[in-house]
Scaffold this motif. Structure first.
Motif, PDB file in Angstrom:
ATOM      1  N   THR A 272      10.361 -28.664  19.896  1.00 28.62           N
ATOM      2  CA  THR A 272      10.255 -29.228  18.459  1.00 28.62           C
ATOM      3  C   THR A 272       9.479 -30.604  18.572  1.00 28.62           C
ATOM      4  O   THR A 272       8.945 -30.839  19.711  1.00 28.62           O
ATOM      5  N   GLY A 273       9.237 -31.742  17.646  1.00 23.17           N
ATOM      6  CA  GLY A 273       8.570 -32.929  17.935  1.00 23.17           C
ATOM      7  C   GLY A 273       9.140 -33.506  18.805  1.00 23.17           C
ATOM      8  O   GLY A 273      10.505 -33.758  19.164  1.00 23.17           O
TER       9      GLY A 273
ATOM     10  N   SER B 165       3.250 -23.788  17.168  1.00 25.24           N
ATOM     11  CA  SER B 165       4.216 -24.136  18.022  1.00 25.24           C
ATOM     12  C   SER B 165       4.681 -23.591  19.414  1.00 25.24           C
ATOM     13  O   SER B 165       4.269 -22.219  19.342  1.00 25.24           O
TER      14      SER B 165
ATOM     15  N   LEU C 287      16.918 -31.918  13.258  1.00 25.40           N
ATOM     16  CA  LEU C 287      17.168 -30.401  12.860  1.00 25.40           C
ATOM     17  C   LEU C 287      18.673 -30.254  12.360  1.00 25.40           C
ATOM     18  O   LEU C 287      19.596 -31.061  12.725  1.00 25.40           O
TER      19      LEU C 287
ATOM     20  N   ASP D 238       6.863 -22.060  22.223  1.00 31.69           N
ATOM     21  CA  ASP D 238       8.383 -21.462  22.548  1.00 31.69           C
ATOM     22  C   ASP D 238       8.061 -20.612  23.769  1.00 31.69           C
ATOM     23  O   ASP D 238       7.005 -20.585  24.547  1.00 31.69           O
TER      24      ASP D 238
ATOM     25  N   TYR E 187      12.874 -23.445  22.059  1.00 35.13           N
ATOM     26  CA  TYR E 187      11.818 -23.858  21.272  1.00 35.13           C
ATOM     27  C   TYR E 187      11.434 -25.169  21.390  1.00 35.13           C
ATOM     28  O   TYR E 187      12.414 -26.185  21.663  1.00 35.13           O
TER      29      TYR E 187
ATOM     30  N   LYS F 151      24.589 -29.408  18.324  1.00 35.26           N
ATOM     31  CA  LYS F 151      23.502 -30.464  18.242  1.00 35.26           C
ATOM     32  C   LYS F 151      24.142 -31.731  19.054  1.00 35.26           C
ATOM     33  O   LYS F 151      25.382 -32.042  18.842  1.00 35.26           O
TER      34      LYS F 151
ATOM     35  N   PRO G 144       9.210 -33.547  11.467  1.00 32.10           N
ATOM     36  CA  PRO G 144      10.335 -32.914  12.146  1.00 32.10           C
ATOM     37  C   PRO G 144      10.497 -33.103  13.783  1.00 32.10           C
ATOM     38  O   PRO G 144       9.807 -32.351  14.431  1.00 32.10           O
ATOM     39  N   TYR G 145      11.402 -34.191  14.127  1.00 26.45           N
ATOM     40  CA  TYR G 145      11.759 -34.186  15.372  1.00 26.45           C
ATOM     41  C   TYR G 145      13.068 -33.607  15.549  1.00 26.45           C
ATOM     42  O   TYR G 145      13.780 -33.125  14.610  1.00 26.45           O
ATOM     43  N   THR G 146      13.305 -33.397  16.798  1.00 26.23           N
ATOM     44  CA  THR G 146      14.778 -32.587  17.309  1.00 26.23           C
ATOM     45  C   THR G 146      15.808 -33.125  16.418  1.00 26.23           C
ATOM     46  O   THR G 146      16.839 -32.393  15.947  1.00 26.23           O
TER      47      THR G 146
ATOM     48  N   TYR H  35      16.469 -25.530  21.042  1.00 31.11           N
ATOM     49  CA  TYR H  35      15.547 -26.439  20.500  1.00 31.11           C
ATOM     50  C   TYR H  35      15.744 -27.663  21.182  1.00 31.11           C
ATOM     51  O   TYR H  35      16.561 -28.568  20.746  1.00 31.11           O
TER      52      TYR H  35
ATOM     53  N   GLY I 234      13.059 -31.547  22.579  1.00 25.79           N
ATOM     54  CA  GLY I 234      11.678 -32.211  22.645  1.00 25.79           C
ATOM     55  C   GLY I 234      11.288 -32.338  24.324  1.00 25.79           C
ATOM     56  O   GLY I 234      10.658 -33.204  24.550  1.00 25.79           O
TER      57      GLY I 234
END
Length: 765
Positions: free
Chosen positions: A240-241, A518, A43, A520, A238, A270, A38-40, A211, A213
Motif C-alpha cells: 500500500t502507500g 499496484s 486501511l 503484490d 500487497y 492491524k 490511502p496509506y497502510t 497489507y 508499506g
C-alpha cells in the motif's frame, strides 16, 4: 527580430509534455496533497482487531519465565503469541537470516520483540502486552564494539560478522608526509515521516494476506511463509502507500506478528506503531569507529592510505556484510591511491540493530578520509580544494579493490564546478536585522562571535547490490486501445519509479495514458527499492517490455509497406517511416488490438571480494562534490549551514523536477547527520526514542541548496544511462559540513554529528 531563433518559414514547436526528460507530475500527487491518498495506517476491515508488541526493556537479559495467562484472560484480548507459535528454527533478517521472530531464551537488544497481542481495541492490546509477566536475569551488555572481539559470544554465530583485509599495491610504501586521525560516526535513524503500520487478513485456505508499506514484498512473503510453516502460495503481500522511506522499510519484524495473529484469531489484525515503537523496531545506520593514516609526497599526492574500520551491527547481521564491503572499498575515497592497507570489521553488540540506511558504509568513510585530506592540506600548506584536485580519480583508474572504474567518473569536473560557484554573501553585506545567526533567530549568539568557514568534500556510492548479488527485475507492459498498463513489483517509496515507468512507456510507445498497477506478490519479484536499483533494473525491464510491444505494433505496418520495423519511428503520438510514405497515429494503429509483453533486466554480474579485498564487486559507481558554507558561533559552538553547493554525476536527467527533489532530500539528510541526528543510547538502552529528543532537521535547519552542475555522461551499461541520485549527496554533505567547521574554528572535528564543544574556536584560529 527572431527571438526564438527559428528559420524562415518554420513554425514554433511546442516542447514535449510526455516521455523521458520531462518533469512529469506524479499521478498520485493531487491525492497526497489533498490528504486522500490511502496509506497502510488508513486501511480498515470488517471485524478488525488491533495488535501490540511486547518489547524487551533490557539490552541483554536471560528470560527465566514468560507468563501470558493474565494477559490472555483480559476482556477484549483475542490472542497472545510468542516464540512457541512459530516454526522451530524460524529466523528473520535481510541478507543473513539470524534473528528470531520472538526472543525465547535471550534478549539481545533494547526493544527486541518477545510477544504480540491481538485485542478489540489498540489500548487494550497495549495494556495486555504490559500485563505479560516476564522474569529476566539482567546481563551485562556488550556496548563497546572494540570489546566485542574478546567478549563471550552474543549469538551462536559469534561476535565477528565479517572481517575484510584489503591489500593493494606496495603495502610497504611510505610518504614524505604522514597524517593520522581517529573518527567516529554516530547512529542515524531513518526517521520515516510515517511510522510503521500493517494489516493482515486471514484466508480460507489457512493462509494470510498482508497489507504493508514495506519495500520488498517477496522477501516478506518468503519469511512469513517459512516462519509459519506455510507454502508460499498461502501468503500474499500487497504493498500500500509507503509513508516515506529512505532505503529502509525492509524489516519483517512487524509483518510476521500480524500474519500470525490474523491466522490465530481468524480476524483481520492491524498494527500502527507509535514513534517510540518505530525507533525501537527498525534498524539504524551503523555507528563506526575509523582510524586512518595517510601518506603523501611533498606535492600532496597520495602514496598510501592505511585504515582500520569498525562497524557496530547490534546483535544481528542483517545486511552488515555489504555495508562493510562498501566501507572498505571506498575507504580512500574517489582519489588515486597507489597503495592501500585497510582492515574492516563488523561486529555484534547489544546496541540497537543496524542495517540498510541510504549510503551505508560510504557515508562513514567519507567523513573520515575527507578529514584526513584536510589534515594533509594543513600540514603541507596547500589549499584544501587544490589538494583534492591533485588526487582525483578519473574513468579508467582503479579502486583499491583492483576494480577498474569503467563508468564515467568526472570527479575533477565536479570539484571544479563547486570551487568556481559564487559564494553566498557575507553577513556584513546584509542588514544586521536580517542576519540568521547560529542557534536561530531567537538564539543567544552574538554577531561578533560568528566565524564563516568553507569546506569541500568528494564522495561516491555504488549502485545496485554488490559482491555477486543477483539483481533482476521483471515487468509486463500491456496496451489496450489508447491505454497502457505497467505491471512491476518495484515499490514506489517516493523515489519516483511509477512516474519514471509512465515516462518510459510514453517515450517508447507514444501512448500518453499510462497506468502503473499496484504491487503484490502475484507479480514476479523486483527486489528492494535501494541504491537506485528500480531506476536501473526495474526501469530497464519496463523499457525492454515496452520495446517488445513496440515491435508487435510496428511489424504489421512495416510489412504492408515492405519495410523493416526499425525504419519506423514514434514521436508525438504519430508513427512515420523514414521516407514519410507511412504516416499514421498510434491510436489508429492500436485500434481494436491488445498487445502485451514481459521482459527482465539483469545487469552484468559482480563477484565477492577475495581474501585480499580484491575483486569486481560493484556494477557501477556515482560521484558527487559538495561545497559547504557555514557560520559558527565560536563561543557557543552553534553551527548554521548557510549553503550547500552540489555538483553531481547523474548519467542522464530523466525527470528534472523529480531529480532535484531527490538531490535536495539527500543534502538535507546529510545536514542532519552532520549536526543533529544521533539516536542516544546509554549502555545499550535507547534514551527517549521520540522526535522530541531525536534532532531531525526541520525546514528552519535546511540551508540554501544550490545545484551548480549536473554532469550527464551516460553510463553505457545502464538503461537510459542514468545513475543513482539521492545517496551520493547524503554521503558527501556531512563531510563537507565538517570541513567547513574546521575551516571556521581550527578544530579537528572528528565526530559526527558535530558536538558543540568541537565547534568552539581553537585559541590559534
Amino acid at each position: 527580430m527572431n527571438p526564438a531563433g527559428l528559420g524562415v518559414g518554420e513554425e514554433p514547436t511546442a516542447p514535449p509534455t510526455t516521455g523521458i526528460g520531462i518533469s512529469l507530475t506524479p499521478a498520485d500527487a493531487a491525492h497526497k496533497a489533498a490528504g486522500t491518498f490511502p496509506y497502510t495506517a488508513d486501511l480498515w476491515a470488517e471485524g478488525l482487531l488491533w495488535a501490540a508488541v511486547l518489547r524487551s526493556p533490557h539490552p541483554h537479559a536471560r528470560i527465566l519465565s514468560l507468563d501470558t495467562r493474565h494477559a490472555a484472560a483480559m476482556p477484549g484480548v483475542r490472542a497472545v503469541v510468542t516464540h512457541e507459535d512459530v516454526a522451530p528454527g524460524a529466523m528473520l533478517g535481510r541478507g543473513v537470516t539470524d534473528r528470531p521472530p520472538f526472543a525465547s531464551d535471550l534478549v539481545r537488544h533494547h526493544g527486541e520483540p518477545i510477544a504480540a497481542i491481538a485485542a478489540d481495541h489498540p489500548d487494550t492490546a497495549r495494556l495486555a502486552a504490559a500485563a505479560i509477566a516476564v522474569e529476566y536475569e539482567v546481563l551485562d551488555p556488550v556496548t563497546d564494539p572494540e570489546k566485542a572481539f574478546e567478549a563471550a559470544p552474543l549469538h551462536p554465530d559469534g561476535n565477528v560478522i565479517r572481517h575484510i583485509p584489503l591489500r593493494h599495491g606496495d603495502t610497504a610504501a611510505t610518504g614524505e608526509v604522514v597524517v593520522e586521525g581517529l573518527y567516529r560516526v554516530g547512529r542515524q535513524d531513518p526517521a520515516p515521516i510515517g511510522a510503521e503500520s500493517g494489516l493482515a487478513v486471514p484466508r480460507p485456505d489457512g493462509g494470510v494476506e498482508v497489507y504493508t508499506g514495506a519495500t520488498d514484498p517477496h522477501t516478506d512473503r518468503d519469511r512469513i511463509a517459512g516462519c509459519l510453516g506455510l507454502h508460499q502460495e498461502q501468503v500474499k503481500v500487497y504493498v500500500t502507500g509507503v509513508a516515506g522511506a529512505l532505503a529502509d522499510r525492509e524489516d519483517q519484524g512487524m509483518q510476521l506478528p500480524l500474519a500470525l495473529l490474523a491466522i490465530r484469531t481468524g480476524h483481520p489484525v492491524k498494527l500502527a506503531a507509535n514513534r517510540s515503537e518505530s525507533f525501537l523496531g527498525h534498524a539504524h545506520r551503523h555507528p563506526t569507529l575509523l582510524r586512518y593514516r595517510h601518506h603523501a609526497d611533498a606535492e600532496g599526492r597520495l602514496v598510501k592510505v592505511e585504515a582500520q574500520l569498525l562497524l557496530d551491527a547490534g546483535p544481528y547481521a542483517d545486511d552488515s556484510s555489504e555495508a562493510l564491503a562498501a566501507a572498505v572499498a571506498f575507504a580512500a575515497g574517489p582519489y588515486k591511491v597507489p597503495a592501500a592497507v585497510v582492515d574492516g570489521w563488523v561486529v555484534r553488540t547489544n546496541n540497537p540493530p543496524a542495517g540498510h540506511v541510504r549510503g551505508e558504509g560510504a557515508m562513514q568513510v567519507c567523513a573520515a578520509y575527507e578529514g584526513q585530506m584536510d589534515k594533509l592540506a594543513a600540514r603541507l600548506g596547500i589549499e584544501p580544494a587544490e589538494l583534492r584536485a591533485r588526487n582525483v580519480m578519473a574513468t579508467g583508474d582503479a579502486l583499491p579493490t583492483g576494480q577498474a572504474v569503467t563508468c564515467p567518473a568526472p570527479v575533477g569536473t565536479l570539484l571544479s564546478a563547486v570551487r568556481e560557484a559564487p559564494l553566498p554573501p557575507l553577513p556584513r553585506d546584509v542588514p544586521v536585522e536580517d542576519w540568521l545567526l547560529p542557534g536561530g533567530p531567537e538564539g543567544a549568539g552574538e554577531p561578533g562571535a560568528t566565524r564563516r568557514g568553507v569546506g569541500y568534500a568528494l564522495g561516491m556510492v555504488h549502485m545496485l547490490g554488490a559482491e555477486g548479488t543477483d539483481e533482476v527485475s521483471t515487468a509486463t507492459v500491456k496496451v489496450e486501445g489508447t491505454t497502457a498498463t505497467v505491471l512491476c513489483a518495484a515499490v514506489e517509496t517516493g523515489q519516483g519509479f511509477t512516474t519514471l515507468a509512465r515516462q518510459i512507456v510514453q517515450e517508447v510507445l507514444g501512448v500518453e495514458d499510462v497506468r502503473v498497477a499496484s504491487v503484490d506478490t502475484d507479480q514476479p519479484p523486483a527486489g528492494p527499492g535501494s541504491r537506485g536499483r528500480h531506476t536501473w533494473v526495474s526501469g530497464g525491464a519496463v523499457e525492454r517490455a515496452a520495446k517488445m510491444v513496440r515491435t508487435q505494433l510496428l511489424q504489421p505496418l512495416a510489412a504492408n509497406f515492405g519495410l523493416s520495423a526499425e525504419l519506423l519511428s514514434i514521436a508525438d503520438g504519430k508513427i512515420t517511416s523514414y521516407d514519410g510514405v507511412l504516416s499514421t497515429t498510434v491510436a489508429e494503429a492500436l485500434e481494436g488490438k491488445e498487445l502485451w509483453a514481459t521482459a527482465q533486466c539483469r545487469p552484468h554480474p559482480t563477484e565477492p571480494l577475495d581474501g585480499n579485498g580484491q575483486g569486481d564487486a560493484f556494477v557501477s559507481l556515482a560521484f558527487a562534490a559538495v561545497r559547504a558554507v557555514v557560520d559558527v558561533d565560536v563561543e557557543l559552538g552553534a553551527v548554521r549551514v548557510v549553503e550547500l553547493a552540489l555538483a553531481q554525476d547523474v548519467g542522464r536527467v530523466l525527470n528534472p523536477r523529480q531529480l532535484r527533489a531527490r538531490l535536495e532530500a539527500g543534502l538535507t539528510q546529510g545536514v542532519g547527520a552532520a549536526l543533529t541526528e544521533h539516536l542516544r543510547v546509554s549502555r545499550g538502552t535507547v534514551r527517549r526514542p521520540d522526535l522530541t529528543d531525536y534532532g531531525l532537521p526541520t525546514a528552519l535547519d535546511a540551508p540554501e541548496l544550490t545545484i551548480v552542475k549536473l554532469v550527464e555522461e551516460r553510463d553505457v551499461v545502464a538503461p537510459f544511462g542514468a545513475k543513482s541520485a539521492s545517496a551520493a549527496p547524503l554521503v558527501v554533505a556531512p563531510a563537507a559540513v565538517a570541513a567547513a567547521v574546521r575551516a571556521a574554528t581550527g578544530r579537528p572535528v572528528n565526530r559526527l554529528p558535530i558536538r558543540a564543544q568541537a565547534a568552539v574556536a581553537h585559541p590559534s584560529a
